[in-house]
Design a protein around this motif. Structure first.
Motif, PDB file in Angstrom:
ATOM      1  N   THR A   1      -7.313  24.041  -6.994  1.00  0.00           N
ATOM      2  CA  THR A   1      -6.832  23.997  -5.619  1.00  0.00           C
ATOM      3  C   THR A   1      -5.306  23.936  -5.596  1.00  0.00           C
ATOM      4  OG1 THR A   1      -6.681  21.583  -5.280  1.00  0.00           O
ATOM      5  CG2 THR A   1      -8.877  22.576  -5.152  1.00  0.00           C
ATOM      6  N   ASP A   2      -4.757  23.888  -4.417  1.00  0.00           N
ATOM      7  CA  ASP A   2      -3.294  23.854  -4.276  1.00  0.00           C
ATOM      8  C   ASP A   2      -2.714  22.479  -4.576  1.00  0.00           C
ATOM      9  OD1 ASP A   2      -4.600  22.895  -1.981  1.00  0.00           O
ATOM     10  OD2 ASP A   2      -2.836  23.237  -0.742  1.00  0.00           O
ATOM     11  N   THR A   3      -3.567  21.454  -4.753  1.00  0.00           N
ATOM     12  CA  THR A   3      -3.057  20.108  -5.028  1.00  0.00           C
ATOM     13  C   THR A   3      -3.510  19.556  -6.371  1.00  0.00           C
ATOM     14  OG1 THR A   3      -4.933  19.132  -3.829  1.00  0.00           O
ATOM     15  CG2 THR A   3      -2.887  19.513  -2.589  1.00  0.00           C
ATOM     16  N   ALA A   4      -4.700  19.925  -6.851  1.00  0.00           N
ATOM     17  CA  ALA A   4      -5.232  19.381  -8.109  1.00  0.00           C
ATOM     18  C   ALA A   4      -6.400  20.233  -8.566  1.00  0.00           C
ATOM     19  CB  ALA A   4      -5.678  17.928  -7.941  1.00  0.00           C
ATOM     20  N   ASP A   5      -6.792  20.023  -9.808  1.00  0.00           N
ATOM     21  CA  ASP A   5      -8.004  20.638 -10.333  1.00  0.00           C
ATOM     22  C   ASP A   5      -9.166  19.657 -10.182  1.00  0.00           C
ATOM     23  OD1 ASP A   5      -6.659  22.929 -11.062  1.00  0.00           O
ATOM     24  OD2 ASP A   5      -6.402  22.332 -13.152  1.00  0.00           O
ATOM     25  N   TYR A   6     -10.337  20.190  -9.846  1.00  0.00           N
ATOM     26  CA  TYR A   6     -11.550  19.383  -9.753  1.00  0.00           C
ATOM     27  C   TYR A   6     -12.616  20.018 -10.644  1.00  0.00           C
ATOM     28  CZ  TYR A   6      -9.370  17.106  -5.745  1.00  0.00           C
ATOM     29  OH  TYR A   6      -8.509  16.396  -4.932  1.00  0.00           O
ATOM     30  N   TYR A   7     -13.468  19.166 -11.220  1.00  0.00           N
ATOM     31  CA  TYR A   7     -14.466  19.652 -12.159  1.00  0.00           C
ATOM     32  C   TYR A   7     -15.864  19.263 -11.672  1.00  0.00           C
ATOM     33  CZ  TYR A   7     -10.366  20.313 -15.026  1.00  0.00           C
ATOM     34  OH  TYR A   7      -9.141  20.718 -15.487  1.00  0.00           O
TER      35      TYR A   7
ATOM     36  N   GLU B   1     -16.351  13.622   2.011  1.00  0.00           N
ATOM     37  CA  GLU B   1     -16.652  12.205   1.814  1.00  0.00           C
ATOM     38  C   GLU B   1     -15.411  11.396   1.432  1.00  0.00           C
ATOM     39  OE1 GLU B   1     -19.650  12.312  -1.156  1.00  0.00           O
ATOM     40  OE2 GLU B   1     -21.219  13.071   0.184  1.00  0.00           O
ATOM     41  N   THR B   2     -14.505  12.010   0.660  1.00  0.00           N
ATOM     42  CA  THR B   2     -13.341  11.282   0.152  1.00  0.00           C
ATOM     43  C   THR B   2     -12.057  11.598   0.904  1.00  0.00           C
ATOM     44  OG1 THR B   2     -12.843  13.008  -1.481  1.00  0.00           O
ATOM     45  CG2 THR B   2     -14.363  11.245  -2.156  1.00  0.00           C
ATOM     46  N   VAL B   3     -12.101  12.589   1.768  1.00  0.00           N
ATOM     47  CA  VAL B   3     -10.921  13.050   2.512  1.00  0.00           C
ATOM     48  C   VAL B   3      -9.796  13.421   1.537  1.00  0.00           C
ATOM     49  CG1 VAL B   3      -9.508  12.613   4.549  1.00  0.00           C
ATOM     50  CG2 VAL B   3     -11.584  11.310   4.226  1.00  0.00           C
ATOM     51  N   ALA B   4     -10.163  14.112   0.453  1.00  0.00           N
ATOM     52  CA  ALA B   4      -9.166  14.578  -0.514  1.00  0.00           C
ATOM     53  C   ALA B   4      -8.225  15.575   0.164  1.00  0.00           C
ATOM     54  CB  ALA B   4      -9.854  15.223  -1.707  1.00  0.00           C
ATOM     55  N   VAL B   5      -6.961  15.503  -0.183  1.00  0.00           N
ATOM     56  CA  VAL B   5      -5.955  16.376   0.435  1.00  0.00           C
ATOM     57  C   VAL B   5      -5.961  17.722  -0.285  1.00  0.00           C
ATOM     58  CG1 VAL B   5      -3.523  16.654   1.014  1.00  0.00           C
ATOM     59  CG2 VAL B   5      -4.565  14.378   1.030  1.00  0.00           C
TER      60      VAL B   5
ATOM     61  N   ASP C   1     -13.612  23.681   7.767  1.00  0.00           N
ATOM     62  CA  ASP C   1     -13.218  22.361   7.263  1.00  0.00           C
ATOM     63  C   ASP C   1     -11.719  22.278   6.990  1.00  0.00           C
ATOM     64  OD1 ASP C   1     -13.926  19.773   6.605  1.00  0.00           O
ATOM     65  OD2 ASP C   1     -14.269  20.226   4.497  1.00  0.00           O
ATOM     66  N   GLY C   2     -10.973  23.302   7.417  1.00  0.00           N
ATOM     67  CA  GLY C   2      -9.526  23.276   7.283  1.00  0.00           C
ATOM     68  C   GLY C   2      -9.003  23.700   5.931  1.00  0.00           C
ATOM     69  N   MET C   3      -9.812  24.451   5.167  1.00  0.00           N
ATOM     70  CA  MET C   3      -9.391  24.927   3.848  1.00  0.00           C
ATOM     71  C   MET C   3      -9.491  26.450   3.768  1.00  0.00           C
ATOM     72  SD  MET C   3     -10.972  22.237   1.075  1.00  0.00           S
ATOM     73  CE  MET C   3     -12.627  22.285   1.770  1.00  0.00           C
ATOM     74  N   THR C   4      -8.593  27.020   2.975  1.00  0.00           N
ATOM     75  CA  THR C   4      -8.630  28.457   2.714  1.00  0.00           C
ATOM     76  C   THR C   4      -9.359  28.722   1.404  1.00  0.00           C
ATOM     77  OG1 THR C   4      -6.522  28.779   3.851  1.00  0.00           O
ATOM     78  CG2 THR C   4      -7.231  30.520   2.339  1.00  0.00           C
TER      79      THR C   4
ATOM     80  N   GLN D   1     -24.952  20.557 -14.143  1.00  0.00           N
ATOM     81  CA  GLN D   1     -26.295  19.991 -14.142  1.00  0.00           C
ATOM     82  C   GLN D   1     -26.501  18.981 -13.029  1.00  0.00           C
ATOM     83  OE1 GLN D   1     -27.031  18.478 -18.110  1.00  0.00           O
ATOM     84  NE2 GLN D   1     -27.423  20.500 -18.941  1.00  0.00           N
ATOM     85  N   THR D   2     -25.496  18.134 -12.798  1.00  0.00           N
ATOM     86  CA  THR D   2     -25.647  17.059 -11.827  1.00  0.00           C
ATOM     87  C   THR D   2     -24.931  17.308 -10.496  1.00  0.00           C
ATOM     88  OG1 THR D   2     -23.694  15.879 -12.636  1.00  0.00           O
ATOM     89  CG2 THR D   2     -25.794  15.424 -13.738  1.00  0.00           C
ATOM     90  N   GLY D   3     -23.960  18.207 -10.503  1.00  0.00           N
ATOM     91  CA  GLY D   3     -23.173  18.441  -9.291  1.00  0.00           C
ATOM     92  C   GLY D   3     -22.113  17.384  -9.038  1.00  0.00           C
ATOM     93  N   VAL D   4     -21.935  16.452  -9.975  1.00  0.00           N
ATOM     94  CA  VAL D   4     -20.929  15.401  -9.815  1.00  0.00           C
ATOM     95  C   VAL D   4     -19.533  16.021  -9.930  1.00  0.00           C
ATOM     96  CG1 VAL D   4     -19.945  13.311 -10.843  1.00  0.00           C
ATOM     97  CG2 VAL D   4     -22.429  13.558 -10.643  1.00  0.00           C
ATOM     98  N   VAL D   5     -18.645  15.634  -9.042  1.00  0.00           N
ATOM     99  CA  VAL D   5     -17.287  16.183  -8.998  1.00  0.00           C
ATOM    100  C   VAL D   5     -16.301  15.165  -9.551  1.00  0.00           C
ATOM    101  CG1 VAL D   5     -15.486  17.200  -7.550  1.00  0.00           C
ATOM    102  CG2 VAL D   5     -17.909  17.519  -6.965  1.00  0.00           C
ATOM    103  N   THR D   6     -15.460  15.597 -10.484  1.00  0.00           N
ATOM    104  CA  THR D   6     -14.449  14.739 -11.092  1.00  0.00           C
ATOM    105  C   THR D   6     -13.067  15.301 -10.806  1.00  0.00           C
ATOM    106  OG1 THR D   6     -15.967  14.164 -12.897  1.00  0.00           O
ATOM    107  CG2 THR D   6     -13.631  13.720 -13.245  1.00  0.00           C
ATOM    108  N   ALA D   7     -12.174  14.453 -10.339  1.00  0.00           N
ATOM    109  CA  ALA D   7     -10.804  14.892 -10.060  1.00  0.00           C
ATOM    110  C   ALA D   7     -10.050  15.026 -11.372  1.00  0.00           C
ATOM    111  CB  ALA D   7     -10.097  13.898  -9.150  1.00  0.00           C
ATOM    112  N   GLY D   8      -9.239  16.066 -11.474  1.00  0.00           N
ATOM    113  CA  GLY D   8      -8.475  16.306 -12.689  1.00  0.00           C
ATOM    114  C   GLY D   8      -6.992  16.091 -12.454  1.00  0.00           C
ATOM    115  N   VAL D   9      -6.191  16.932 -13.096  1.00  0.00           N
ATOM    116  CA  VAL D   9      -4.741  16.785 -13.047  1.00  0.00           C
ATOM    117  C   VAL D   9      -4.187  17.405 -11.774  1.00  0.00           C
ATOM    118  CG1 VAL D   9      -2.588  17.336 -14.232  1.00  0.00           C
ATOM    119  CG2 VAL D   9      -4.653  16.837 -15.558  1.00  0.00           C
ATOM    120  N   ALA D  10      -3.252  16.722 -11.161  1.00  0.00           N
ATOM    121  CA  ALA D  10      -2.600  17.244  -9.966  1.00  0.00           C
ATOM    122  C   ALA D  10      -1.747  18.452 -10.316  1.00  0.00           C
ATOM    123  CB  ALA D  10      -1.740  16.168  -9.302  1.00  0.00           C
ATOM    124  N   SER D  11      -1.689  19.400  -9.401  1.00  0.00           N
ATOM    125  CA  SER D  11      -0.901  20.608  -9.620  1.00  0.00           C
ATOM    126  C   SER D  11       0.584  20.305  -9.483  1.00  0.00           C
ATOM    127  CB  SER D  11      -1.295  21.676  -8.604  1.00  0.00           C
ATOM    128  OG  SER D  11      -2.651  21.994  -8.718  1.00  0.00           O
TER     129      SER D  11
END
Length: 270
Positions: A250-256, A216-220, A50-53, A260-270
């Motif tokens: 990650t190299d661009t931001a933190d994700y949480y 799904e979101t094409v996050a960078v 998927d193009g990620m390390t 329990q639900t597997g829902v992913v929330t974007a955090g602060v950019a690096s």
């Protein structure tokens, strides 16, 4: 003599049983390690496609803690109000789950949701040290200051049982060296484990959920550099609760990822 032989036989049986148990544990541990390695290798290959390390050592083996239900602690709130307002204020019930505290220094409001705010002349001298001591006393991380000419803000993250709560902060406002406002969330110290029939997501499961979100979101994102446990604060009509989550760095931001639900929330950019 017969008793002596019987004693030796019993000892031998116990030794054999212990040896069997140790061998079984060793086999089980080895099988778990093999399963983890296979899963990790599959994840690395999936991310690469998927193009990620993804470094295999970035996949944590830690076990998520229990989810917790938190009951309001008005004693802790009064202690925090006294610290901020430099005195021993008495809480005045304003209704709607709001308690107000006043002294000559200022006013503080605490809500049943855990949020609070205080304003006034809270610290006239050495405001930065005052903020650090407040964070140490009430379980927040070291504050990060953004000041220019003695004015600006500082932000710290709540810690619960030494784990960060990613959506729970406190913010300090400093004006010309004087602390004039504090607002954030104050968590009760004691929580009750919440019964949950679901097995919480492992770090590998959280990474799989993150990878689906990214598609799904094409996050960078080009690299995942680590996974760490944390908590997610949940508030609403029900009592406050803390749910275990994984921080995917990650190299661009933190994700949480909610365990329990597997829902992913974007955090602060690096």
């Amino acid at each position: 003599m017969e008793r002596y032989r019987l004693k030796n036989i019993i000892i031998l049986i116990l030794v054999l049983v212990n040896a069997f148990l140790l061998a079984s544990l060793s086999i089980r541990k080895s099988a778990e390690q093999d399963a983890f390695r296979r899963t990790a290798e599959q994840l690395v290959a999936l991310f690469e496609a998927d193009g990620m390390t993804l470094d295999i050592y970035a996949i944590s083996r830690d076990t998520p803690p229990d989810a917790l239900t938190l009951a309001r602690d008005t004693t802790l709130e009064q202690k925090a109000a006294g610290y901020l307002l430099d005195g021993s204020p008495t809480g005045n019930d304003q209704g709607g789950g709001i308690y107000e505290y006043r002294t000559a220094a200022g006013t503080a409001l605490f809500r049943s949701s855990g949020s609070f705010e205080a304003s006034g002349v809270l610290a006239e001298e050495d405001a930065e040290e005052f903020c650090r001591k407040f964070c140490h006393t009430f379980s927040f991380s070291e504050p990060v200051f953004q000041l220019e000419n003695g004015s600006g803000t500082a932000v710290a993250q709540c810690l619960y049982n030494h784990l960060p709560v990613f959506n729970c902060n406190v913010t300090f406002t400093i004006e010309e060296g004087v602390l004039t406002a504090v607002d954030g969330i104050l968590l009760p110290a004691n929580g009750t484990p919440t019964a949950n029939t679901q097995t919480p997501l492992s770090a590998a499961g959280a990474l799989a959920a993150f990878q689906r979100m990214r598609q799904e979101t094409v996050a960078v994102v080009s690299a995942v550099v680590g996974t760490d446990l944390c908590y997610e604060l949940q508030t609403g009509s029900a009592p406050m609760s803390l749910v275990p989550a994984w921080r995917v760095a990650t190299d661009t931001a933190d994700y949480y990822v909610n365990c329990q639900t597997g829902v992913v929330t974007a955090g602060v950019a690096s």
